[in-house]
Write a protein that holds these residues in place. Sequence first.
Motif, PDB file in Angstrom:
ATOM      1  N   ILE A 190      -1.534  -2.774  -3.391  1.00 32.33           N
ATOM      2  CA  ILE A 190      -2.515  -1.604  -3.408  1.00 32.33           C
ATOM      3  C   ILE A 190      -1.842  -0.367  -2.715  1.00 32.33           C
ATOM      4  O   ILE A 190      -1.969   0.769  -3.243  1.00 32.33           O
ATOM      5  CB  ILE A 190      -3.812  -1.884  -2.715  1.00 32.33           C
ATOM      6  CG1 ILE A 190      -4.692  -2.850  -3.520  1.00 32.33           C
ATOM      7  CG2 ILE A 190      -4.497  -0.570  -2.532  1.00 32.33           C
ATOM      8  CD1 ILE A 190      -5.909  -3.547  -3.130  1.00 32.33           C
ATOM      9  N   LEU A 191      -0.926  -0.588  -1.444  1.00 28.28           N
ATOM     10  CA  LEU A 191      -0.450   0.488  -0.989  1.00 28.28           C
ATOM     11  C   LEU A 191       0.585   0.934  -1.715  1.00 28.28           C
ATOM     12  O   LEU A 191       0.930   2.224  -1.699  1.00 28.28           O
ATOM     13  CB  LEU A 191      -0.050  -0.113   0.448  1.00 28.28           C
ATOM     14  CG  LEU A 191      -0.785  -0.471   1.679  1.00 28.28           C
ATOM     15  CD1 LEU A 191      -0.393  -1.211   2.845  1.00 28.28           C
ATOM     16  CD2 LEU A 191      -1.523   0.852   1.857  1.00 28.28           C
TER      17      LEU A 191
ATOM     18  N   ARG B 244       1.008   6.960  -6.868  1.00 29.01           N
ATOM     19  CA  ARG B 244       0.451   7.908  -7.153  1.00 29.01           C
ATOM     20  C   ARG B 244       0.529   9.258  -6.451  1.00 29.01           C
ATOM     21  O   ARG B 244       0.244  10.185  -6.935  1.00 29.01           O
ATOM     22  CB  ARG B 244      -1.256   7.467  -7.349  1.00 29.01           C
ATOM     23  CG  ARG B 244      -1.705   6.419  -8.362  1.00 29.01           C
ATOM     24  CD  ARG B 244      -3.012   6.041  -8.248  1.00 29.01           C
ATOM     25  NE  ARG B 244      -3.379   5.005  -9.388  1.00 29.01           N
ATOM     26  CZ  ARG B 244      -4.546   4.479  -9.341  1.00 29.01           C
ATOM     27  NH1 ARG B 244      -5.394   4.572  -8.507  1.00 29.01           N
ATOM     28  NH2 ARG B 244      -4.890   3.664 -10.413  1.00 29.01           N
ATOM     29  N   ARG B 245       0.541   8.993  -5.383  1.00 30.19           N
ATOM     30  CA  ARG B 245       0.956  10.340  -4.731  1.00 30.19           C
ATOM     31  C   ARG B 245       2.332  11.008  -5.014  1.00 30.19           C
ATOM     32  O   ARG B 245       2.162  12.180  -4.836  1.00 30.19           O
ATOM     33  CB  ARG B 245       0.980   9.987  -2.857  1.00 30.19           C
ATOM     34  CG  ARG B 245      -0.279   9.598  -2.485  1.00 30.19           C
ATOM     35  CD  ARG B 245      -0.297   9.728  -0.916  1.00 30.19           C
ATOM     36  NE  ARG B 245       0.591   8.748  -0.421  1.00 30.19           N
ATOM     37  CZ  ARG B 245       0.319   7.559  -0.077  1.00 30.19           C
ATOM     38  NH1 ARG B 245      -0.970   7.077   0.005  1.00 30.19           N
ATOM     39  NH2 ARG B 245       1.287   6.836   0.601  1.00 30.19           N
TER      40      ARG B 245
ATOM     41  N   ARG C 245      -0.934   3.136  -4.507  1.00 27.76           N
ATOM     42  CA  ARG C 245      -1.441   4.613  -3.788  1.00 27.76           C
ATOM     43  C   ARG C 245       0.096   5.433  -3.762  1.00 27.76           C
ATOM     44  O   ARG C 245      -0.066   6.586  -3.769  1.00 27.76           O
ATOM     45  CB  ARG C 245      -2.182   4.372  -2.581  1.00 27.76           C
ATOM     46  CG  ARG C 245      -3.426   3.543  -2.988  1.00 27.76           C
ATOM     47  CD  ARG C 245      -4.386   3.548  -1.702  1.00 27.76           C
ATOM     48  NE  ARG C 245      -5.706   3.091  -1.675  1.00 27.76           N
ATOM     49  CZ  ARG C 245      -6.524   2.730  -1.091  1.00 27.76           C
ATOM     50  NH1 ARG C 245      -6.073   2.978   0.473  1.00 27.76           N
ATOM     51  NH2 ARG C 245      -7.708   2.398  -1.139  1.00 27.76           N
ATOM     52  N   ARG C 246       0.988   4.721  -3.032  1.00 21.39           N
ATOM     53  CA  ARG C 246       2.306   5.572  -2.842  1.00 21.39           C
ATOM     54  C   ARG C 246       2.664   6.242  -4.126  1.00 21.39           C
ATOM     55  O   ARG C 246       3.288   7.443  -4.231  1.00 21.39           O
ATOM     56  CB  ARG C 246       3.355   4.622  -2.108  1.00 21.39           C
ATOM     57  CG  ARG C 246       4.469   5.323  -1.974  1.00 21.39           C
ATOM     58  CD  ARG C 246       5.434   4.590  -1.315  1.00 21.39           C
ATOM     59  NE  ARG C 246       5.874   3.621  -2.689  1.00 21.39           N
ATOM     60  CZ  ARG C 246       6.471   4.063  -3.656  1.00 21.39           C
ATOM     61  NH1 ARG C 246       6.874   5.360  -3.776  1.00 21.39           N
ATOM     62  NH2 ARG C 246       6.728   3.278  -4.543  1.00 21.39           N
TER      63      ARG C 246
ATOM     64  N   ARG D  29       1.654  12.774  -8.098  1.00 23.67           N
ATOM     65  CA  ARG D  29       0.886  14.413  -8.003  1.00 23.67           C
ATOM     66  C   ARG D  29       1.720  15.413  -7.458  1.00 23.67           C
ATOM     67  O   ARG D  29       1.597  16.478  -7.749  1.00 23.67           O
ATOM     68  CB  ARG D  29      -0.254  14.050  -6.892  1.00 23.67           C
ATOM     69  CG  ARG D  29      -1.446  13.089  -7.496  1.00 23.67           C
ATOM     70  CD  ARG D  29      -2.509  13.195  -6.422  1.00 23.67           C
ATOM     71  NE  ARG D  29      -3.417  12.193  -6.682  1.00 23.67           N
ATOM     72  CZ  ARG D  29      -3.664  11.203  -5.989  1.00 23.67           C
ATOM     73  NH1 ARG D  29      -2.758  11.011  -4.881  1.00 23.67           N
ATOM     74  NH2 ARG D  29      -4.479   9.957  -6.248  1.00 23.67           N
TER      75      ARG D  29
END
Length: 455
Positions: A443-444, A450-451, A447-448, A454
């Motif tokens: 999960i971490l 996806r960041r 998320r990384r 962006r």
Amino acid sequence: MTTATAEGTAAPDTPPPARSGPPRGRGAKGTRPWVAVCFLLPALVLLGALVVYPIGYSLVRSLFDADGSGFVGLDNFAEVFTDPDSLTAVRNNLIWVIVAPAVSTALGLIYAVLTERIRWGTAFKLVVFMPMAISMLAAGIIFRLVYEQDPDRGVANAVWVGVHDTFAESAAYPGARPGPRTELRPSGGGSFTSTSPLSDGVPADVPLVGVPAAKLPSGAAAARPAPREAGKITGTVWLDFTRGGGGRPQVIDPGEKALAGIRVEAVRDGRVVASAEAAADGTYALPADRAAGALLQLPAGNFAEPYNGVDWLGPSLVTPAVIGAYVWMWAGFAMVLIAAGLAGVPRELLEAARVDGAGEWQVFRRVTVPLLAPVLAVVLVTLMINVLKIFDLVYVIAPGATQSDANVLALQLYLSSFGSDADQGVGSAIAVLLLLLVVPVMILNIRRIRRERRR
């Protein structure tokens, strides 16, 4: 077709506005959904068969007993957290997750930075990365030999013993001992002491046994009786053994070899009052004024076994030893990824920092490392997921006597499911626990990613 305008002239009809977007029934890329499903279906079937179904089956199986016939609820999970072997595996996995990825990433970073400016950096990177081409099984066999206790076979102990013997003297004749009919008796700590005191004018010969003739120093001289000297107590230290038999015990027979270098001491009230070393012919002499009335002693240093190095695969070092093998394999992987990230670092920023007076260490710590943070995170997270399922190296390297000390969750899962006392309910519970440990890290990582997108 034309229409009349206000001026009375004809003008062509205005065409309808063009339709934006894909045709009806097509996706954003202009592809019909059922075509996309047809292409994805084989992958989805394999994903379901090889990932989704095993996970679901393991979740269900973990709630049943050993043979799968009785529902036991969470009892299997309770057993995992109360069984000593499973608790050892959890502890070792924690050590693995903290140490192995951090060390591999740190070494990869050092290798990538240091090889950036040297001409033979590519060759060095190739050598460091080469272990990645070896399977875990092959690497385990290699390091099982490297960690052998015998210095003649194990590379690690061969180096360690070589360094040790450079700074510490080894025993002259390991394993030697007085014959059974002499007056010398064990006195603790490996030393031997006479039962009667030394007397001036009485020879104090020391016949020893237990030294293979093949292990004698090359060119060992023949032993000879020590001549009597005024004011001294003399004697001979020799190997009381005649090849082919026929020799007399405690008598220097022709051909029997001297044991040069043996240390002889005179001890009174537990204190050494005189000492000497046997010469090339085995003779020695002690001053009679100090040695008379004292006991003859052969210190333990004469007979200590040779230093055999470190027990790398013993209970206390087996886990660090296996982690060392893992780092040897995966530091190259970390180096390659970090080197790729380092190639994308703007050189203008590094040069600007140097122009502003920053030293190389400051540039590395305050500029290079922060710019490489995303790459370092990728490497670290990837290795953390990798070590959670480590199995091959531990199973191959750790010997049977200390395998329980090096135990990890993946190995405990195998032993619980397929070992001599198999319980697949407990094995499935361990599999579910491993999944729960991997999920937060994944999960971490998502998320990384996806960041990063962006940005």
